[in-house]
Every structure is written in structure tokens, then in C-alpha cells.
Design an enzyme around this catalytic site. Structure first.
Site, mmCIF file in Angstrom:
data_model
loop_
_atom_site.group_PDB
_atom_site.id
_atom_site.type_symbol
_atom_site.label_atom_id
_atom_site.label_comp_id
_atom_site.label_asym_id
_atom_site.label_seq_id
_atom_site.Cartn_x
_atom_site.Cartn_y
_atom_site.Cartn_z
ATOM 1 N N CYS A 284 70.739 -31.929 -36.658
ATOM 2 C CA CYS A 284 70.021 -31.932 -37.935
ATOM 3 C C CYS A 284 71.057 -32.028 -39.042
ATOM 4 C CB CYS A 284 69.221 -30.638 -38.076
ATOM 5 S SG CYS A 284 68.370 -30.471 -39.665
ATOM 6 N N LEU A 285 70.814 -32.877 -40.029
ATOM 7 C CA LEU A 285 71.810 -33.073 -41.096
ATOM 8 C C LEU A 285 72.036 -31.802 -41.918
ATOM 9 C CD1 LEU A 285 70.914 -36.685 -42.302
ATOM 10 C CD2 LEU A 285 72.837 -35.967 -40.873
ATOM 11 N N HIS B 197 60.194 -29.855 -40.582
ATOM 12 C CA HIS B 197 60.828 -29.483 -41.857
ATOM 13 C C HIS B 197 59.785 -29.250 -42.944
ATOM 14 C CE1 HIS B 197 65.166 -29.679 -41.351
ATOM 15 N NE2 HIS B 197 65.105 -30.852 -40.750
ATOM 16 N N GLN C 151 65.136 -31.371 -47.532
ATOM 17 C CA GLN C 151 66.591 -31.346 -47.309
ATOM 18 C C GLN C 151 67.371 -31.843 -48.529
ATOM 19 O OE1 GLN C 151 66.060 -33.311 -43.254
ATOM 20 N NE2 GLN C 151 67.892 -32.070 -42.903
ATOM 21 N N GLY D 269 67.005 -39.142 -39.345
ATOM 22 C CA GLY D 269 65.864 -38.774 -40.164
ATOM 23 C C GLY D 269 66.248 -37.771 -41.227
ATOM 24 N N HIS E 129 60.723 -33.686 -35.337
ATOM 25 C CA HIS E 129 61.758 -32.871 -35.976
ATOM 26 C C HIS E 129 61.560 -32.861 -37.495
ATOM 27 C CE1 HIS E 129 66.143 -31.583 -36.500
ATOM 28 N NE2 HIS E 129 65.783 -31.955 -37.713
ATOM 29 N N GLU E 130 61.366 -34.057 -38.070
ATOM 30 C CA GLU E 130 61.211 -34.144 -39.537
ATOM 31 C C GLU E 130 59.905 -33.497 -39.986
ATOM 32 O OE1 GLU E 130 63.710 -34.790 -41.249
ATOM 33 O OE2 GLU E 130 64.835 -35.534 -39.531
HETATM 34 NI NI NI Z 1 66.570 -31.775 -39.594
#
Ligand code: NI
Length: 168
Positions: free
Chosen positions: A93-94, A139, A51, A46, A135-136
């Protein structure tokens, strides 16, 4: 604008609250294309607009890494309607390369959002899909997965987090 890089921890934009999308403009469509490309390239589950440094309430989830039948799914102006249950699973997480930790989150989620054409949908998800959506969605509020770490987990990740902050 193609090929926007994924911002990493230490960049203050990750703590900002994203704004609702008013209209699916060409800029929003370009952003969606960049999100999809960046997520695919990073092989992640995701990615949220913040991000890529854009403070709009948009994220995409792609479970094809764990389920070959899954397709990328776009969520615009998402609202979490219900959560249920609880599960513990390793999460990354990226924006935090190299950091993974087991976290407890709800097992199931019901979410309402707009798709990339501006059509509203309601979706129920469980397991990894529910985790990715929650999670997303965090953000969009400037909440990061490290905020869910236990004190011990945070202490264990501290050195890696410091190294990430320095690399910004
Ligand atoms: Ni993340």
C-alpha cells in the site's frame, strides 16, 4: 491544488470513512488529476482520495505496472456487487512504504461505479485487478490492508509500522 503528497500510516485521516461524491465539480476533476499524477509518480497499482487527505469516495486503479496494455481507471462512489473465489498474493500500500505481505482476498469482483464524467459502469475483474479494487475500496471505509494481516503477520510488521507512525 497540484502535487498533494500521499499520506502515510499514522495519519488519522486514513481511518476516516469517505463521503459520496455529489457532483463532478472542478474540485473533483483537480483531485482526479492529482490522484493520477501521484499514482504514476509512485509507480503503484491503486490510490484512493483519502490517501491524498480528501474524504471522498474516489479511487483509481492502474495496472500498467504489471500489464502494459492497461489504462488508469477511475472509480467514483463504487459499490462492490459480488465477490467470488479466493486467492493469496503479496500486497502493499502506498501509505505503508516498505511493507508487503501475502493476503487472502476474493479472486473475482463485480463492481459498479461512476467514471470521471459521472457515467455509471459495471465492471468484472479478477486476479490483481480484483485485489486492487478491493484494497482501494477498503480505504473508503477507513479499512487498511494491515487489518487483514494474521496475528503473526501483524507481529512481524510491528517494528516497521512503529517506525512509520513515528515519521508522521
Ligand atoms: Ni492502500
Amino acid at each position: 491544488m497540484a502535487g498533494r503528497p500521499i499520506v502515510t500510516y499514522g495519519d488519522p485521516v486514513l481511518r476516516e470513512v469517505s463521503k459520496p461524491v455529489e457532483e463532478i465539480t472542478t474540485e473533483v476533476k483537480d483531485l482526479l488529476a492529482d490522484l493520477k499524477a501521484a499514482l504514476q509518480k509512485a509507480n503503484g497499482l491503486g490510490l484512493s482520495a483519502v490517501q491524498l487527505g480528501v474524504l471522498l469516495r474516489i479511487f483509481i486503479v492502474d495496472l500498467s505496472v504489471v500489464d502494459i496494455t492497461a489504462e488508469q481507471k477511475v472509480f467514483i462512489n463504487p459499490e462492490i456487487m459480488e465477490t467470488a473465489g479466493s486467492s493469496e498474493f503479496e500486497e502493499g500500500c502506498l501509505s505503508f512504504p516498505g511493507i508487503f505481505q501475502r493476503l487472502t482476498r476474493p479472486e473475482r469482483v463485480k463492481v459498479k461505479a461512476l467514471d470521471e464524467n459521472g457515467n455509471e459502469f459495471v465492471m468484472e475483474a479478477e486476479g490483481v485487478a480484483a485485489r486492487a479494487i478491493l484494497h482501494e475500496n477498503d480505504h473508503l471505509e477507513g479499512v487498511l490492508f494491515i487489518d487483514h494481516f494474521s496475528a503473526l503477520g501483524r507481529a512481524l510488521a510491528d517494528r516497521k509500522l512503529k517506525r512509520l507512525t513515528k515519521s508522521v
